[in-house]
Design a protein around this motif. Structure first.
Motif, PDB file in Angstrom:
ATOM      1  N   GLU A 118       0.848  -1.204   0.000  1.00 40.80           N
ATOM      2  CA  GLU A 118       0.000   0.000   0.000  1.00 40.80           C
ATOM      3  C   GLU A 118       0.882   1.253   0.000  1.00 40.80           C
ATOM      4  O   GLU A 118       0.649   2.193  -0.759  1.00 40.80           O
ATOM      5  CB  GLU A 118      -0.914  -0.011   1.222  1.00 40.80           C
ATOM      6  CG  GLU A 118      -1.812   1.198   1.325  1.00 40.80           C
ATOM      7  CD  GLU A 118      -2.620   1.217   2.628  1.00 40.80           C
ATOM      8  OE1 GLU A 118      -3.186   2.283   2.923  1.00 40.80           O
ATOM      9  OE2 GLU A 118      -2.665   0.207   3.344  1.00 40.80           O
ATOM     10  N   PHE A 119       1.896   1.266   0.852  1.00 45.46           N
ATOM     11  CA  PHE A 119       2.829   2.397   0.906  1.00 45.46           C
ATOM     12  C   PHE A 119       3.539   2.559  -0.430  1.00 45.46           C
ATOM     13  O   PHE A 119       3.610   3.661  -0.985  1.00 45.46           O
ATOM     14  CB  PHE A 119       3.843   2.171   2.042  1.00 45.46           C
ATOM     15  CG  PHE A 119       4.997   3.121   2.030  1.00 45.46           C
ATOM     16  CD1 PHE A 119       4.809   4.471   2.275  1.00 45.46           C
ATOM     17  CD2 PHE A 119       6.279   2.661   1.777  1.00 45.46           C
ATOM     18  CE1 PHE A 119       5.889   5.357   2.264  1.00 45.46           C
ATOM     19  CE2 PHE A 119       7.356   3.531   1.766  1.00 45.46           C
ATOM     20  CZ  PHE A 119       7.164   4.885   2.016  1.00 45.46           C
ATOM     21  N   TYR A 120       4.060   1.488  -0.962  1.00 46.13           N
ATOM     22  CA  TYR A 120       4.787   1.491  -2.240  1.00 46.13           C
ATOM     23  C   TYR A 120       3.899   2.060  -3.350  1.00 46.13           C
ATOM     24  O   TYR A 120       4.344   2.845  -4.183  1.00 46.13           O
ATOM     25  CB  TYR A 120       5.174   0.046  -2.552  1.00 46.13           C
ATOM     26  CG  TYR A 120       6.339  -0.186  -3.474  1.00 46.13           C
ATOM     27  CD1 TYR A 120       7.636  -0.241  -2.972  1.00 46.13           C
ATOM     28  CD2 TYR A 120       6.152  -0.421  -4.825  1.00 46.13           C
ATOM     29  CE1 TYR A 120       8.713  -0.517  -3.796  1.00 46.13           C
ATOM     30  CE2 TYR A 120       7.226  -0.698  -5.661  1.00 46.13           C
ATOM     31  CZ  TYR A 120       8.505  -0.747  -5.138  1.00 46.13           C
ATOM     32  OH  TYR A 120       9.575  -1.027  -5.965  1.00 46.13           O
ATOM     33  N   ARG A 121       2.620   1.650  -3.317  1.00 43.41           N
ATOM     34  CA  ARG A 121       1.669   2.070  -4.344  1.00 43.41           C
ATOM     35  C   ARG A 121       1.330   3.560  -4.237  1.00 43.41           C
ATOM     36  O   ARG A 121       1.262   4.251  -5.249  1.00 43.41           O
ATOM     37  CB  ARG A 121       0.393   1.234  -4.202  1.00 43.41           C
ATOM     38  CG  ARG A 121      -0.470   1.170  -5.414  1.00 43.41           C
ATOM     39  CD  ARG A 121      -1.626   0.162  -5.257  1.00 43.41           C
ATOM     40  NE  ARG A 121      -1.171  -1.197  -5.537  1.00 43.41           N
ATOM     41  CZ  ARG A 121      -1.165  -2.201  -4.660  1.00 43.41           C
ATOM     42  NH1 ARG A 121      -1.607  -2.035  -3.447  1.00 43.41           N
ATOM     43  NH2 ARG A 121      -0.717  -3.394  -5.004  1.00 43.41           N
ATOM     44  N   ILE A 122       1.136   4.079  -3.012  1.00 38.81           N
ATOM     45  CA  ILE A 122       0.705   5.475  -2.908  1.00 38.81           C
ATOM     46  C   ILE A 122       1.838   6.473  -3.111  1.00 38.81           C
ATOM     47  O   ILE A 122       1.582   7.631  -3.368  1.00 38.81           O
ATOM     48  CB  ILE A 122      -0.075   5.790  -1.600  1.00 38.81           C
ATOM     49  CG1 ILE A 122       0.818   5.741  -0.382  1.00 38.81           C
ATOM     50  CG2 ILE A 122      -1.279   4.909  -1.459  1.00 38.81           C
ATOM     51  CD1 ILE A 122       0.171   6.320   0.855  1.00 38.81           C
ATOM     52  N   ILE A 123       3.089   6.013  -3.020  1.00 40.09           N
ATOM     53  CA  ILE A 123       4.198   6.939  -3.316  1.00 40.09           C
ATOM     54  C   ILE A 123       4.716   6.721  -4.734  1.00 40.09           C
ATOM     55  O   ILE A 123       5.821   7.123  -5.076  1.00 40.09           O
ATOM     56  CB  ILE A 123       5.344   6.862  -2.282  1.00 40.09           C
ATOM     57  CG1 ILE A 123       5.997   5.482  -2.245  1.00 40.09           C
ATOM     58  CG2 ILE A 123       4.856   7.292  -0.908  1.00 40.09           C
ATOM     59  CD1 ILE A 123       7.342   5.453  -1.527  1.00 40.09           C
ATOM     60  N   ASP A 124       3.877   6.105  -5.560  1.00 40.29           N
ATOM     61  CA  ASP A 124       4.213   5.896  -6.968  1.00 40.29           C
ATOM     62  C   ASP A 124       4.585   7.230  -7.601  1.00 40.29           C
ATOM     63  O   ASP A 124       4.047   8.279  -7.225  1.00 40.29           O
ATOM     64  CB  ASP A 124       3.009   5.284  -7.694  1.00 40.29           C
ATOM     65  CG  ASP A 124       3.337   4.860  -9.110  1.00 40.29           C
ATOM     66  OD1 ASP A 124       3.383   5.752  -9.982  1.00 40.29           O
ATOM     67  OD2 ASP A 124       3.553   3.662  -9.342  1.00 40.29           O
ATOM     68  N   ASP A 125       5.483   7.195  -8.561  1.00 34.05           N
ATOM     69  CA  ASP A 125       5.928   8.449  -9.180  1.00 34.05           C
ATOM     70  C   ASP A 125       4.825   9.138  -9.986  1.00 34.05           C
ATOM     71  O   ASP A 125       4.995  10.254 -10.447  1.00 34.05           O
ATOM     72  CB  ASP A 125       7.203   8.260  -9.999  1.00 34.05           C
ATOM     73  CG  ASP A 125       7.098   7.232 -11.099  1.00 34.05           C
ATOM     74  OD1 ASP A 125       5.980   6.765 -11.396  1.00 34.05           O
ATOM     75  OD2 ASP A 125       8.139   6.886 -11.668  1.00 34.05           O
ATOM     76  N   LYS A 126       3.671   8.496 -10.131  1.00 32.24           N
ATOM     77  CA  LYS A 126       2.541   9.130 -10.822  1.00 32.24           C
ATOM     78  C   LYS A 126       1.616   9.861  -9.843  1.00 32.24           C
ATOM     79  O   LYS A 126       0.645  10.486 -10.254  1.00 32.24           O
ATOM     80  CB  LYS A 126       1.743   8.081 -11.592  1.00 32.24           C
ATOM     81  CG  LYS A 126       2.507   7.444 -12.735  1.00 32.24           C
ATOM     82  CD  LYS A 126       1.661   6.357 -13.401  1.00 32.24           C
ATOM     83  CE  LYS A 126       2.456   5.554 -14.382  1.00 32.24           C
ATOM     84  NZ  LYS A 126       3.358   4.585 -13.753  1.00 32.24           N
ATOM     85  N   THR A 127       1.871   9.749  -8.535  1.00 37.38           N
ATOM     86  CA  THR A 127       1.049  10.433  -7.538  1.00 37.38           C
ATOM     87  C   THR A 127       1.790  11.651  -7.005  1.00 37.38           C
ATOM     88  O   THR A 127       2.999  11.787  -7.185  1.00 37.38           O
ATOM     89  CB  THR A 127       0.711   9.510  -6.344  1.00 37.38           C
ATOM     90  OG1 THR A 127       1.880   9.307  -5.550  1.00 37.38           O
ATOM     91  CG2 THR A 127       0.139   8.179  -6.801  1.00 37.38           C
TER      92      THR A 127
END
Length: 186
Positions: free
Chosen positions: A146-155
């Protein structure tokens, strides 16, 4: 791969193995032991292939965060799950370099590869792997994803905000706790 709940890719992963840094630099324009670029692996020799393959699988399934610390940390964590001697080695490296700027590497304010070396590899690989290992041990793989996903470079979510949102603590406090635990553990 099953333990990390990743999907097997639908197509083959292309792998380019270079015989020298000069050849890699000439073809890619960059140096390094290995790179996962989109769905291709580029390595200097055969050793980094598994590590780079993991990046393609994990990033493809979960996302591509802004922080190299967490990208390389999950790759190193994968290797740590298979090799207990590597855990001991990396723990010794983390202890030896516990005064290094872990928080700055994690939040991206200091370049991941701008660190001392142990042998041929920068210490940030060992530190980030043990740090991610601790996160997963304490909070679980689902929360890490979840953390990895929300700090994606597209966010637009920063590492600091994402960390606090997912883990309920500041990165600063977790780094201090991690460092204290590493120094005091047997």
């Amino acid at each position: 791969i099953r333990g990390l709940d990743l999907v097997t890719p639908n197509s083959r992963i292309k792998c380019f193995v270079y015989s020298s840094q000069d050849e890699m630099r000439q073809c890619l324009g960059i140096d390094g032991g290995g790179w996962a670029i989109m769905d291709e692996i580029h390595t200097l020799g055969l050793f980094p292939i598994q590590h780079e393959c993991f990046h393609i699988l994990f990033n493809g399934a979960v996302g591509h965060p802004k922080s190299a610390f967490f990208i390389e940390g999950i790759g190193q964590y994968f290797e740590l799950t298979k090799d207990t001697q590597m855990v001991s080695r990396d723990l010794a490296i983390v202890r030896k370099y516990s005064n290094q700027p872990i928080e700055s590497w994690a939040n991206g304010s200091k370049q991941f590869w701008d660190s001392p070396k142990e042998g041929w590899i920068t210490i940030t690989y060992s530190i980030s792997g043990m740090f991610v290992r601790r996160l997963i041990q304490q909070f679980g793989l689902i929360r890490f994803k979840e953390f990895y996903r929300i700090i994606d470079d597209k966010t637009s979510i920063t590492v600091l905000d994402g960390f606090e949102r997912v883990y309920g603590t500041s990165l600063h406090d977790f780094v201090n706790n991690f460092s204290d635990n590493v120094r005091s553990s047997p």
